[in-house]
Design a protein around this motif. Structure first.
Motif, PDB file in Angstrom:
ATOM      1  N   ALA A 154       0.804  -1.227   0.000  1.00 48.16           N
ATOM      2  CA  ALA A 154       0.000   0.000   0.000  1.00 48.16           C
ATOM      3  C   ALA A 154       0.835   1.274   0.000  1.00 48.16           C
ATOM      4  O   ALA A 154       0.339   2.338   0.328  1.00 48.16           O
ATOM      5  N   ASP A 155       2.086   1.192  -0.406  1.00 53.13           N
ATOM      6  CA  ASP A 155       2.945   2.377  -0.480  1.00 53.13           C
ATOM      7  C   ASP A 155       2.690   3.071  -1.822  1.00 53.13           C
ATOM      8  O   ASP A 155       3.235   2.678  -2.851  1.00 53.13           O
ATOM      9  N   SER A 156       1.872   4.081  -1.814  1.00 51.35           N
ATOM     10  CA  SER A 156       1.457   4.730  -3.061  1.00 51.35           C
ATOM     11  C   SER A 156       2.611   5.413  -3.787  1.00 51.35           C
ATOM     12  O   SER A 156       2.580   5.560  -5.004  1.00 51.35           O
ATOM     13  N   LEU A 157       3.646   5.801  -3.080  1.00 49.57           N
ATOM     14  CA  LEU A 157       4.780   6.475  -3.708  1.00 49.57           C
ATOM     15  C   LEU A 157       5.755   5.501  -4.359  1.00 49.57           C
ATOM     16  O   LEU A 157       6.268   5.753  -5.440  1.00 49.57           O
ATOM     17  N   TYR A 158       6.021   4.375  -3.731  1.00 45.34           N
ATOM     18  CA  TYR A 158       7.074   3.472  -4.193  1.00 45.34           C
ATOM     19  C   TYR A 158       6.601   2.122  -4.735  1.00 45.34           C
ATOM     20  O   TYR A 158       7.421   1.309  -5.131  1.00 45.34           O
ATOM     21  N   ARG A 159       5.314   1.876  -4.807  1.00 46.03           N
ATOM     22  CA  ARG A 159       4.854   0.558  -5.250  1.00 46.03           C
ATOM     23  C   ARG A 159       4.890   0.374  -6.759  1.00 46.03           C
ATOM     24  O   ARG A 159       4.689  -0.728  -7.256  1.00 46.03           O
ATOM     25  N   GLY A 160       5.086   1.443  -7.507  1.00 43.88           N
ATOM     26  CA  GLY A 160       5.098   1.326  -8.963  1.00 43.88           C
ATOM     27  C   GLY A 160       3.707   1.028  -9.481  1.00 43.88           C
ATOM     28  O   GLY A 160       2.734   1.629  -9.044  1.00 43.88           O
ATOM     29  N   LYS A 173      -5.613   1.616   3.540  1.00 42.71           N
ATOM     30  CA  LYS A 173      -5.738   3.017   3.133  1.00 42.71           C
ATOM     31  C   LYS A 173      -4.438   3.788   3.360  1.00 42.71           C
ATOM     32  O   LYS A 173      -4.380   4.986   3.139  1.00 42.71           O
ATOM     33  N   ARG A 174      -3.386   3.090   3.836  1.00 43.64           N
ATOM     34  CA  ARG A 174      -2.109   3.734   4.118  1.00 43.64           C
ATOM     35  C   ARG A 174      -0.997   2.706   3.954  1.00 43.64           C
ATOM     36  O   ARG A 174      -1.254   1.509   3.858  1.00 43.64           O
ATOM     37  N   THR A 175       0.220   3.180   3.930  1.00 47.47           N
ATOM     38  CA  THR A 175       1.377   2.307   3.810  1.00 47.47           C
ATOM     39  C   THR A 175       1.438   1.358   5.002  1.00 47.47           C
ATOM     40  O   THR A 175       1.295   1.771   6.148  1.00 47.47           O
ATOM     41  N   ALA A 176       1.668   0.071   4.732  1.00 48.83           N
ATOM     42  CA  ALA A 176       1.712  -0.950   5.778  1.00 48.83           C
ATOM     43  C   ALA A 176       3.090  -0.969   6.431  1.00 48.83           C
ATOM     44  O   ALA A 176       3.848  -1.922   6.333  1.00 48.83           O
ATOM     45  N   LEU A 177       3.405   0.115   7.094  1.00 43.41           N
ATOM     46  CA  LEU A 177       4.683   0.277   7.761  1.00 43.41           C
ATOM     47  C   LEU A 177       4.410   0.652   9.205  1.00 43.41           C
ATOM     48  O   LEU A 177       3.618   1.551   9.485  1.00 43.41           O
ATOM     49  N   HIS A 178       5.062  -0.062  10.130  1.00 42.33           N
ATOM     50  CA  HIS A 178       4.794   0.160  11.545  1.00 42.33           C
ATOM     51  C   HIS A 178       6.098   0.206  12.324  1.00 42.33           C
ATOM     52  O   HIS A 178       6.957  -0.655  12.145  1.00 42.33           O
ATOM     53  N   ALA A 179       6.250   1.201  13.168  1.00 49.61           N
ATOM     54  CA  ALA A 179       7.401   1.278  14.065  1.00 49.61           C
ATOM     55  C   ALA A 179       6.999   0.668  15.400  1.00 49.61           C
ATOM     56  O   ALA A 179       6.200   1.234  16.131  1.00 49.61           O
ATOM     57  N   SER A 181      -4.614  -2.108  14.031  1.00 49.46           N
ATOM     58  CA  SER A 181      -5.593  -3.147  13.698  1.00 49.46           C
ATOM     59  C   SER A 181      -5.736  -3.386  12.191  1.00 49.46           C
ATOM     60  O   SER A 181      -5.964  -4.524  11.775  1.00 49.46           O
ATOM     61  N   ASP A 182      -5.584  -2.349  11.364  1.00 49.12           N
ATOM     62  CA  ASP A 182      -5.726  -2.568   9.920  1.00 49.12           C
ATOM     63  C   ASP A 182      -4.595  -3.444   9.372  1.00 49.12           C
ATOM     64  O   ASP A 182      -4.818  -4.297   8.510  1.00 49.12           O
ATOM     65  N   ILE A 183      -3.403  -3.291   9.915  1.00 48.05           N
ATOM     66  CA  ILE A 183      -2.289  -4.136   9.476  1.00 48.05           C
ATOM     67  C   ILE A 183      -2.462  -5.550  10.030  1.00 48.05           C
ATOM     68  O   ILE A 183      -2.242  -6.530   9.320  1.00 48.05           O
ATOM     69  N   VAL A 184      -2.889  -5.670  11.281  1.00 50.45           N
ATOM     70  CA  VAL A 184      -3.154  -6.989  11.870  1.00 50.45           C
ATOM     71  C   VAL A 184      -4.216  -7.717  11.044  1.00 50.45           C
ATOM     72  O   VAL A 184      -4.068  -8.909  10.742  1.00 50.45           O
ATOM     73  N   ASP A 185      -5.268  -7.013  10.648  1.00 45.28           N
ATOM     74  CA  ASP A 185      -6.326  -7.622   9.827  1.00 45.28           C
ATOM     75  C   ASP A 185      -5.757  -8.126   8.501  1.00 45.28           C
ATOM     76  O   ASP A 185      -6.117  -9.213   8.039  1.00 45.28           O
ATOM     77  N   SER A 186      -4.872  -7.363   7.875  1.00 50.46           N
ATOM     78  CA  SER A 186      -4.263  -7.781   6.607  1.00 50.46           C
ATOM     79  C   SER A 186      -3.384  -9.021   6.805  1.00 50.46           C
ATOM     80  O   SER A 186      -3.403  -9.942   5.989  1.00 50.46           O
ATOM     81  N   ILE A 187      -2.603  -9.038   7.885  1.00 50.27           N
ATOM     82  CA  ILE A 187      -1.752 -10.197   8.183  1.00 50.27           C
ATOM     83  C   ILE A 187      -2.629 -11.439   8.407  1.00 50.27           C
ATOM     84  O   ILE A 187      -2.337 -12.510   7.855  1.00 50.27           O
ATOM     85  N   ASN A 188      -3.686 -11.291   9.177  1.00 49.62           N
ATOM     86  CA  ASN A 188      -4.575 -12.422   9.434  1.00 49.62           C
ATOM     87  C   ASN A 188      -5.243 -12.909   8.150  1.00 49.62           C
ATOM     88  O   ASN A 188      -5.409 -14.122   7.950  1.00 49.62           O
TER      89      ASN A 188
END
Length: 96
Positions: A42-48, A57-63, A84-91
């Motif tokens: 979901a990285d709109s800038l670098y995904r090509g 709805k956002r880049t799947a990057l988490h610190a 939770s949105d990233i956890v949902d995607s992983i699941n």
């Protein structure tokens, strides 16, 4: 055929990675992942040309954690659970 590009230039396989950047340079992780042709989901800038297929709805990057010294010289350390949105995607990916 798993692993082959589809006509959008995306792959059907994903990896959950952990990395530890050495500096806080803007876009450091995103640029390096794009360089090795594995942009962050979901990285709109670098995904090509890859389309977002997980509904994020956002880049799947988490610190998970960050530490730094503030302007007063205090050591600051902060931790955060994965959103939770990233956890949902992983699941979701675990099921397919």
């Amino acid at each position: 055929d798993q692993g082959k590009k589809n006509n959008q230039g995306s792959f059907e396989k994903y990896s959950l990675i952990e990395c530890s950047p050495k500096t806080g340079r803007t876009h450091q992780i995103r640029v390096h992942m794009k360089f090795i042709n594995h942009p962050i989901v979901a990285d709109s800038l670098y995904r090509g040309k890859r389309k977002e297929v997980l509904g994020l709805k956002r880049t799947a990057l988490h610190a998970h954690s960050i530490k730094f010294i503030d302007v007063d010289g205090n050591n600051i350390f902060v931790e955060s659970e994965i959103a939770s949105d990233i956890v949902d995607s992983i699941n979701f990916l675990k099921k397919i």
